[in-house]
Design a protein around this motif. Structure first.
Motif, mmCIF file in Angstrom:
data_model
loop_
_atom_site.group_PDB
_atom_site.id
_atom_site.type_symbol
_atom_site.label_atom_id
_atom_site.label_comp_id
_atom_site.label_asym_id
_atom_site.label_seq_id
_atom_site.Cartn_x
_atom_site.Cartn_y
_atom_site.Cartn_z
ATOM 1 N N ASN A 1 12.209 4.259 1.598
ATOM 2 C CA ASN A 1 13.160 4.976 2.448
ATOM 3 C C ASN A 1 14.171 4.024 3.073
ATOM 4 O OD1 ASN A 1 12.022 7.433 1.932
ATOM 5 N ND2 ASN A 1 10.790 7.495 3.788
ATOM 6 N N ASP B 1 0.826 -1.194 0.000
ATOM 7 C CA ASP B 1 0.000 0.000 0.000
ATOM 8 C C ASP B 1 0.867 1.253 0.000
ATOM 9 O OD1 ASP B 1 -2.738 -0.500 -0.083
ATOM 10 O OD2 ASP B 1 -2.647 -1.402 1.901
ATOM 11 N N VAL B 2 0.268 2.342 -0.484
ATOM 12 C CA VAL B 2 1.018 3.591 -0.646
ATOM 13 C C VAL B 2 1.759 4.002 0.626
ATOM 14 C CG1 VAL B 2 0.862 5.944 -1.479
ATOM 15 C CG2 VAL B 2 -0.835 4.296 -2.174
ATOM 16 N N SER B 3 1.078 3.978 1.770
ATOM 17 C CA SER B 3 1.708 4.509 2.974
ATOM 18 C C SER B 3 2.855 3.612 3.429
ATOM 19 C CB SER B 3 0.680 4.696 4.081
ATOM 20 O OG SER B 3 0.252 3.459 4.598
ATOM 21 N N VAL B 4 2.757 2.319 3.163
ATOM 22 C CA VAL B 4 3.803 1.380 3.566
ATOM 23 C C VAL B 4 4.942 1.385 2.543
ATOM 24 C CG1 VAL B 4 4.258 -1.022 4.138
ATOM 25 C CG2 VAL B 4 2.058 -0.026 4.709
ATOM 26 N N GLN B 5 4.568 1.591 1.279
ATOM 27 C CA GLN B 5 5.524 1.661 0.185
ATOM 28 C C GLN B 5 6.608 2.697 0.477
ATOM 29 O OE1 GLN B 5 3.532 1.551 -3.731
ATOM 30 N NE2 GLN B 5 4.595 3.440 -4.116
ATOM 31 N N ALA B 6 6.191 3.858 0.959
ATOM 32 C CA ALA B 6 7.149 4.924 1.247
ATOM 33 C C ALA B 6 8.135 4.479 2.322
ATOM 34 C CB ALA B 6 6.412 6.184 1.688
ATOM 35 N N GLN B 7 7.652 3.763 3.327
ATOM 36 C CA GLN B 7 8.548 3.276 4.389
ATOM 37 C C GLN B 7 9.621 2.358 3.807
ATOM 38 O OE1 GLN B 7 5.979 1.209 7.112
ATOM 39 N NE2 GLN B 7 4.996 3.054 7.891
ATOM 40 N N ILE C 1 8.308 5.995 -8.796
ATOM 41 C CA ILE C 1 9.181 5.402 -7.782
ATOM 42 C C ILE C 1 10.599 5.281 -8.311
ATOM 43 C CG2 ILE C 1 9.636 3.286 -6.489
ATOM 44 C CD1 ILE C 1 6.652 2.937 -6.228
ATOM 45 N N ALA D 1 16.760 3.005 0.421
ATOM 46 C CA ALA D 1 17.686 4.097 0.133
ATOM 47 C C ALA D 1 18.662 4.280 1.289
ATOM 48 C CB ALA D 1 16.906 5.387 -0.137
#
Lengths: 344, 337
Positions: free
Chosen positions: A198, A189-195, A220, A201
């Protein structure tokens, strides 16, 4: 330019198509990857984008040696690894690890997290002595942002994002130099994807990793990559630094792909030019002659059907002033076209 | 219609639960929204937010048990669908409202030709002869842009590409020219270039036929491209509703703001993405107060005890946050960043 840790030359993977049950004869081939040249430079993130069936996952599998190429070479620090076997192959594999797409099927449901992350040590015992393994696994769990106390839990006790972290920890276990991540966040999901992005990286900086990041999501890929390669039907059609590809694309396929991505900004919908391509991607078992994009290209001419365009800086830009448009693009009629509006 | 003031679809305080071995999962907890003719409402949410279950309850295709509609009304042209008998609902389904599913390959019958499946709509609902129905099917396939419809009508779903299959799904949904279409992640399984084709087609047909459209998606980019209004769902509730332009400029709920900031942008290269901390709640055990409070940078004591109602932000906007005003002004909590 710094040195390339991995050099891919003219790499191809053809899957034979056979007919008959008893007397199989080959009637053709699915040309999943068909002549790819790429360099992976030490410490960089190379993004590979393309639609389904363009061969990006097959490319990844060949690099980690899960598939044997039909032709071509992959040089790791100057040594061709495609023909390796036995001990020599094992040594190379330690340094090239993979993170898979689907965190639900890439973890064995009957093994605990500790066993999953620690399994690479069974195969490469020289990395961690037996008594030290549990401690290493706990450390790895901590590094990927999971509670080290979870070491005895099973995969089903974790959410999708947490499972992907487990997959990443397993990829890091042998302290590899290269990590190939095949769509590592598309199932999230979008909110978990960002985690997770990060995390990847951050880990790259921390451990000096060289990362090959494969995704169908152009946003992405831009976010995470230093350089980007665009694939279409088994070939790289355009290659460059992120601003070269996103702000100064010269290949019509890249332009169409970029213009098709929905931008989360309703203001942009009026003053944005969209290139809507006709038709579908041709089958890789029946690739068009010449330029393989010509069947969907609005610029296609007779020359495109006869001559295969090579991945090189197009002649029009070679003579011009050095600029961001001067990067390899496999098109006879390459021209710059801005399709992504610049954000203020 | 005679009742011109009533909206086409008016969902009021809908509640759906699932009774499982481990307890009761509250999938939808008091969802209300309206859709007018010719309007596109985007329902945005992550997996488990209840966006698809709401749609299934509206269509009347919820699996009961384990699902159970625990309360609320679904008014279609003023008539409560939840009070109708199954037989009456079946008449409405397909002819008055239709649904487009995410995965066209598993939604189409693999052993029937595409033409037979399309023709079924006309023979069952309209009582047409087989021959007329076949002609109508070809016409429909042409309308959704399938080349060579006359020949392809005899082919089976596996002979079509993903984009073409989704066009067939759209053709099926549009067959009887319904007033309302519910599209559940219609382009999620497709590649970007094909996604653009399919969204384009859907939006074109919608405005041509003046249908109401509920677009269920998790993709903020798709929403920005086609929607008029947007409803953001979290843990079975609507946390924010707004016209699409306003929400992107100034979200009034911290969850919406977090979502908008956590997506990588094609036109920007940032160093680190904003990430909403934590995970969505377990629907068997939704936190008391505001369901978002454990993940919210603005959360105070009141958020842990009092469930926020949908506050009116402006004439057209509402937000279920005690601190919507501060969110709207873009205030960050001290703990954030």
């Amino acid at each position: 330019m710094t040195e390339a840790i991995l050099e891919v030359r003219d790499l191809a993977k053809h899957y034979p198509l056979t007919q008959g049950i008893l007397f199989k004869k080959q009637v053709g081939a699915v040309r999943a990857v068909d002549g790819v040249d790429l360099d992976l430079i030490t410490g960089e993130t190379l993004g590979i984008v393309g639609e389904s069936g363009c061969g990006k996952s097959t490319l990844a599998k060949m690099i980690v040696h899960l598939e044997r190429p039909t032709a071509g070479t992959i040089r790791y620090k100057g040594e061709d690894i495609t023909k390796l076997s036995g001990r020599a192959l094992k040594a190379v594999r330690r340094n090239i690890q993979m993170v898979f797409q689907d965190p639900y099927t890439s973890l064995n449901p009957r093994m605990t997290v500790g066993d999953i992350i620690g399994e690479p040590y069974d195969i490469h015992p020289e990395v961690a002595p037996k008594g030290d393994r549990r401690r290493r696994v706990r450390e790895l769990l901590d590094v990927v942002g999971l509670n080290p106390e979870y070491i005895n839990r099973y995969p089903h006790q974790f959410s999708g994002g947490q499972r992907q972290r487990i997959g990443i920890a397993r990829g890091l276990a042998l302290q590899p130099e290269i990590i190939v991540a095949d769509e590592p966040v598309s199932a999230l999901d979008v909110s978990v994807q960002a985690q997770v992005i990060n995390l990847l990286a951050g880990l790259q900086d921390e451990f000096d990793l060289t990362l090959m990041f494969i995704s169908h999501d152009l946003s992405i890929v831009r976010h995470i990559s230093d350089r980007v390669g665009v694939m279409y039907l088994g070939r790289v059609v355009e290659l460059g630094r992120d601003e070269e590809i996103y702000d100064h694309p010269t290949h019509p396929y890249t332009q169409a792909l970029l213009s098709a991505v929905p931008v989360p900004d309703p203001e942009a919908r009026e003053h944005r030019e969209r290139i809507i391509l006709g038709g579908d991607v041709p089958s890789p078992a029946n690739i068009p002659s010449g330029c393989r994009f010509r069947t969907r290209c609005w610029k296609a001419q007779e020359r495109c059907a006869l001559e295969v365009p090579l991945l090189a800086v197009p002649a029009v830009f070679r003579l011009a002033e050095p600029g961001p448009a001067q990067h390899p693009s496999a098109c006879h009629f390459a021209e710059e076209k801005k399709v992504v509006p610049t954000a203020e | 219609m005679s009742t011109s003031t009533a909206p086409l679809l008016d969902v009021r305080d809908l509640q759906v639960e699932f009774h499982t071995r481990d307890g009761v999962a509250k999938a939808v907890n008091g969802v209300s929204y309206t859709v007018d003719e010719g309007q596109t409402l985007a329902v945005l949410g992550e997996s488990g937010s209840g966006k698809s279950v709401t749609a299934q309850a509206i269509m009347g295709i919820l699996d009961t048990p384990p699902g159970k509609i625990a309360g609320g009304q679904v008014l279609f042209r003023g008539q409560d669908l939840l009070k109708l008998k199954e037989e009456q609902r079946r008449k409405i389904r397909g002819s008055e409202m239709a649904m487009i599913f995410q995965d066209a390959l598993s939604s189409l019958n693999p052993v029937l030709s595409v033409g037979d499946q399309l023709a079924e709509m006309f023979t069952v609902h309209r009582g047409m002869s087989k021959k007329d129905a076949r002609a109508k099917s070809i016409e429909l396939m042409e309308r959704v842009g399938i080349p060579g419809a006359k020949e392809r009508v005899r082919q089976y779903p596996h002979q079509f590409s993903g984009g073409m299959r989704q066009r067939i799904m759209i053709a099926m949904a549009l067959a009887l020219e319904p007033a309302l279409i519910i599209a559940d992640e219609p382009t999620t399984a497709l590649d970007v270039t094909v996604q653009a084709q399919v969204m384009d087609l859907l939006a074109g047909l919608q405005s041509e036929l003046n249908m109401g459209l509920i677009l269920i998606t998790h993709d903020l980019g798709v929403v920005a491209d086609v929607a008029d209004r947007i409803a953001v769902m979290y843990a079975g509730r609507i946390v924010e509703t707004s016209p699409v332009h306003d929400i992107y400029q100034a979200p009034a709920h911290p969850y919406t703001r977090g979502l908008l900031r956590s997506i990588p942008r094609l036109d920007q290269k940032g160093r680190e993405l904003y990430a909403i901390k934590g995970l969505p709640p377990n629907l068997m055990n939704i936190p008391p107060g505001c369901a978002f409070n454990p993940r919210c940078p603005l959360a105070q004591d009141i958020c842990r005890t009092d469930e926020p109602p949908l506050y009116k932000v402006s004439r057209e906007r509402a937000s279920a946050c005690h601190f919507w005003q501060r969110t709207l002004e873009g205030e960050e909590a001290a703990t954030d960043d």
